[in-house]
Design an enzyme around this catalytic site. Structure first.
Site, PDB file in Angstrom:
ATOM      1  CE1 TYR A   1      -2.973  30.475   3.581  1.00  0.00           C
ATOM      2  CE2 TYR A   1      -2.507  29.454   5.980  1.00  0.00           C
ATOM      3  CZ  TYR A   1      -1.925  29.697   4.399  1.00  0.00           C
ATOM      4  OH  TYR A   1      -0.513  29.402   4.116  1.00  0.00           O
TER       5      TYR A   1
ATOM      6  CG  HIS B   1      -1.106  34.187  -0.919  1.00  0.00           C
ATOM      7  ND1 HIS B   1      -0.292  33.144  -0.819  1.00  0.00           N
ATOM      8  CD2 HIS B   1      -1.199  34.907  -1.966  1.00  0.00           C
ATOM      9  CE1 HIS B   1       0.461  33.176  -1.994  1.00  0.00           C
ATOM     10  NE2 HIS B   1      -0.417  33.955  -2.896  1.00  0.00           N
TER      11      HIS B   1
ATOM     12  CE  LYS C   1       1.999  35.200   4.553  1.00  0.00           C
ATOM     13  NZ  LYS C   1       1.114  35.227   3.372  1.00  0.00           N
TER      14      LYS C   1
END
Length: 379
Positions: free
Chosen positions: A284, A292, A325
């Protein structure tokens, strides 16, 4: 918009420190002044400030008691409420065993027993449930709209259905503006609770730390004391962590994972466990309350026996891509057994120097992994 800015401001104040350390500049409100090469007075003022910080004032962190961590049945526990709040708010270490991540069980229990009357404050779990309910309602209304639009195309729409169709269009247009539908908002996040409201309920939750987090807090920051039957030294803690992991010597999974954890922490990333996405770590920029995780890390040690095969990597990459991601492959090179034993058996004046030398032999190389889609890259 005003509410969003206020919420962001409160979050910035609440999670102002990225690590559980108090700096001299923060404690004494002392900053290093700018230096102008052509102005000798600015140099004198700089020297005075450095002397003031390093000699006249005591290091503030040395005056703060170490946080207590208990090793029980192979689990690193932080039971004191003040300690685990500090660890969570200053670096997002650990996980509440009765919560998703932030230890909020006590606050949720207070609301369940109606001891807090403010309905505008939500814990992370309550906020997630609220969003899911709103999204579920949105999907149900959207299904009704699609059914009426189908009737309209077939010219089977009655006057009553036509009125309902227009009403649903207006309703869905408003619902799409809801942050729970459009994106994730932290406006309703509960960020503080009065101590008087928490006094009536015993907190049954504790913060559980990973072994790599515990060793980082002890070795790198020295802000905790770890107890088993007695106070553990850094070397004893290292030995316990290695025993809780697989492998022997330099390829022990704890040391390999810790070298990657320390590496990304030193670069300023907030590192959390990635087990819920099938990877080793999540990165993060600031922490879970803000955004997120942007990256998911999969650790690949320099040992073919411990390395994952391509089928595993493809499966993990697909999961990581689904949650938007980027997958990072962290390759770790470690020393041979002779070098490893030599460092551990050597005597150092400072015990910390032993692990500084040892971890310096581990090399981390990161590579971004992206799935190649032929249809999208033909040009």
């Amino acid at each position: 918009m005003k509410g969003g800015k206020t919420s962001r401001k409160v979050l910035n104040e609440l999670y102002a420190r990225p690590l559980p350390l108090v700096l001299s500049s923060e404690a004494y409100n002392v900053t290093i002044p700018n230096v102008f090469p052509h102005n000798p007075i600015s140099w004198i003022y700089l020297v005075w400030k450095i002397v003031q910080i390093n000699t006249l004032n005591r290091v503030p962190q040395s005056q703060i008691p170490a946080l207590t961590v208990q090793l029980e049945e192979s689990i690193f526990k932080v039971a004191d409420e003040a300690d685990f709040i500090t660890l969570w708010r200053c670096g997002f270490f650990g996980k509440g065993v009765l919560s998703r991540s932030e230890p909020t069980w006590k606050e949720r229990s207070i609301k369940r027993f109606n001891t807090v009357q403010n309905d505008k404050q939500f814990s992370m779990e309550e906020l997630t449930k609220k969003r899911r309910d709103e999204r579920k309602k949105f999907k149900a209304e959207r299904a009704k709209l699609q059914e009426l639009e189908l009737k309209q195309r077939k010219e089977e729409l009655s006057s009553e259905d036509a009125a309902s169709l227009e009403g649903l269009k207006i309703l869905l247009s408003k619902m799409r503006m809801n942050p729970s539908i459009k994106n994730i908002s932290t406006d309703d996040l509960k960020v503080e609770t009065e101590e008087s409201e928490l006094a009536d309920i015993i907190d049954l939750e504790y913060l559980q730390l990973q072994a790599i987090e515990t060793f980082y807090l002890k070795f790198a920051l020295n802000v905790i004391n770890v107890y088993e039957s007695h106070l553990l030294s850094t070397l004893q803690l290292f030995d316990r962590c290695c025993r809780l992991s697989q492998g022997e010597g330099p390829n022990n999974t704890f040391i390999i994972e810790y070298s990657v954890y320390h590496y990304f922490r030193s670069l300023g990333w907030c590192v959390r466990s990635g087990i819920k996405f099938g990877c080793d770590m999540l990165l993060y920029k600031r922490g879970p309350p803000f955004t997120h995780a942007e990256f998911a890390v999969m650790i690949i040690p320099g040992d073919e026996k411990l390395c994952r095969d391509w089928f595993d990597m493809a499966a993990i990459a697909r999961v990581i891509g689904t949650v938007k991601k980027t997958l990072v492959l962290a390759f770790v090179e470690y020393p041979n057994r002779e070098t490893y034993d030599q460092i551990l058996l050597s005597e150092f004046e400072d015990e910390k120097e032993k692990f500084t030398q040892l971890l310096g032999k581990y090399r981390v190389t990161e590579i971004l992994y992206r799935r190649w889609a032929p249809g999208r890259t033909r040009d």
